[in-house]
Design a protein around this motif. Structure first.
Motif, PDB file in Angstrom:
ATOM      1  N   ARG A   9       1.955   6.860  -6.700  1.00  0.00           N
ATOM      2  CA  ARG A   9       0.886   7.727  -7.223  1.00  0.00           C
ATOM      3  C   ARG A   9       1.117   9.187  -6.831  1.00  0.00           C
ATOM      4  NH1 ARG A   9      -1.236   7.443 -11.229  1.00  0.00           N
ATOM      5  NH2 ARG A   9      -3.232   8.284 -10.644  1.00  0.00           N
ATOM      6  N   LEU A  10       1.544   9.433  -5.607  1.00  0.00           N
ATOM      7  CA  LEU A  10       1.839  10.808  -5.191  1.00  0.00           C
ATOM      8  C   LEU A  10       2.941  11.415  -6.044  1.00  0.00           C
ATOM      9  CD1 LEU A  10       1.758  10.769  -1.281  1.00  0.00           C
ATOM     10  CD2 LEU A  10       0.291  12.095  -2.807  1.00  0.00           C
TER      11      LEU A  10
ATOM     12  N   LEU B 178       2.436   1.807  -3.506  1.00  0.00           N
ATOM     13  CA  LEU B 178       1.459   2.340  -4.465  1.00  0.00           C
ATOM     14  C   LEU B 178       1.104   3.782  -4.150  1.00  0.00           C
ATOM     15  CD1 LEU B 178      -0.896  -0.710  -4.967  1.00  0.00           C
ATOM     16  CD2 LEU B 178       0.770   0.238  -6.554  1.00  0.00           C
ATOM     17  N   ARG B 179       0.891   4.083  -2.869  1.00  0.00           N
ATOM     18  CA  ARG B 179       0.561   5.452  -2.467  1.00  0.00           C
ATOM     19  C   ARG B 179       1.689   6.406  -2.844  1.00  0.00           C
ATOM     20  NH1 ARG B 179       1.713   9.112   0.940  1.00  0.00           N
ATOM     21  NH2 ARG B 179       3.284   7.881   1.990  1.00  0.00           N
ATOM     22  N   ASP B 180       2.905   6.020  -2.529  1.00  0.00           N
ATOM     23  CA  ASP B 180       4.055   6.865  -2.812  1.00  0.00           C
ATOM     24  C   ASP B 180       4.246   7.060  -4.318  1.00  0.00           C
ATOM     25  OD1 ASP B 180       6.468   8.282  -1.742  1.00  0.00           O
ATOM     26  OD2 ASP B 180       7.472   6.781  -3.013  1.00  0.00           O
TER      27      ASP B 180
ATOM     28  N   VAL C 159       0.844  -1.203   0.000  1.00  0.00           N
ATOM     29  CA  VAL C 159       0.000   0.000   0.000  1.00  0.00           C
ATOM     30  C   VAL C 159       0.877   1.250   0.000  1.00  0.00           C
ATOM     31  CG1 VAL C 159      -1.649   1.337   1.380  1.00  0.00           C
ATOM     32  CG2 VAL C 159      -2.003  -1.117   1.037  1.00  0.00           C
ATOM     33  N   GLU C 160       1.928   1.241   0.802  1.00  0.00           N
ATOM     34  CA  GLU C 160       2.831   2.397   0.859  1.00  0.00           C
ATOM     35  C   GLU C 160       3.528   2.624  -0.481  1.00  0.00           C
ATOM     36  OE1 GLU C 160       5.208   5.623   1.931  1.00  0.00           O
ATOM     37  OE2 GLU C 160       3.311   4.863   2.703  1.00  0.00           O
TER      38      GLU C 160
END
Length: 144
Positions: free
Chosen positions: A136-137, A132-134, A129-130
């Motif tokens: 995308r950001l 993917l989040r990173d 999750v981290e």
């Protein structure tokens, strides 16, 4: 009983340490890919980062199962590597088929292996999750 709990704790700690150390290696690869991963088109690049991360996750789960299997084999609990790997995998994934069981004097290790599997799944899910989040950001220009 205390021997089983201590051994299960050591094996759990070993698998968590292996996963976190390998996370540093994956993070280094992702940092090196930063410039590439933020350029358009974002979709295929995000899919590549996700695929790389999923393969890494599968490798970490496989390594953890092998750590347990080798320990079970070395303790003489199972006669074959196949049985040890099978039991470790079934315990790790908490399937618990019950067709291969630990001897009564080692049965607490089955619960410890299942707890280790739950911890690993949680840790590796959080890392995915981290990532993917990173990614995308960064693709949206929110963080460099």
């Amino acid at each position: 009983m205390l021997t089983q709990l201590a051994l299960g704790s050591v094996l759990t700690l070993a698998t968590i340490i292996i996963a976190t150390l390998s996370w540093w290696a994956l993070e280094a690869v992702l940092i090196r890919m930063h410039g590439w991963s933020i350029r358009p088109p974002h979709g295929p690049r995000l899919m590549f980062v996700l695929a790389l991360s999923l393969v890494w996750t599968l490798m970490m789960m496989t390594v953890a199962v092998w750590v347990w299997a080798i320990a079970l084999l070395e303790l003489g609990i199972f006669a074959t590597l196949e049985a040890a790997v099978y039991f470790a995998l079934v315990a790790f994934t908490t399937l618990g088929f019950g067709d291969v069981l630990l001897p009564q004097e080692w049965r607490l290790l089955g619960g410890m292996a299942a707890a280790n599997g739950l911890l690993m799944f949680g840790l590796l899910t959080a890392i995915l999750v981290e990532i993917l989040r990173d990614t995308r950001l960064r693709q949206r220009g929110g963080r460099h």
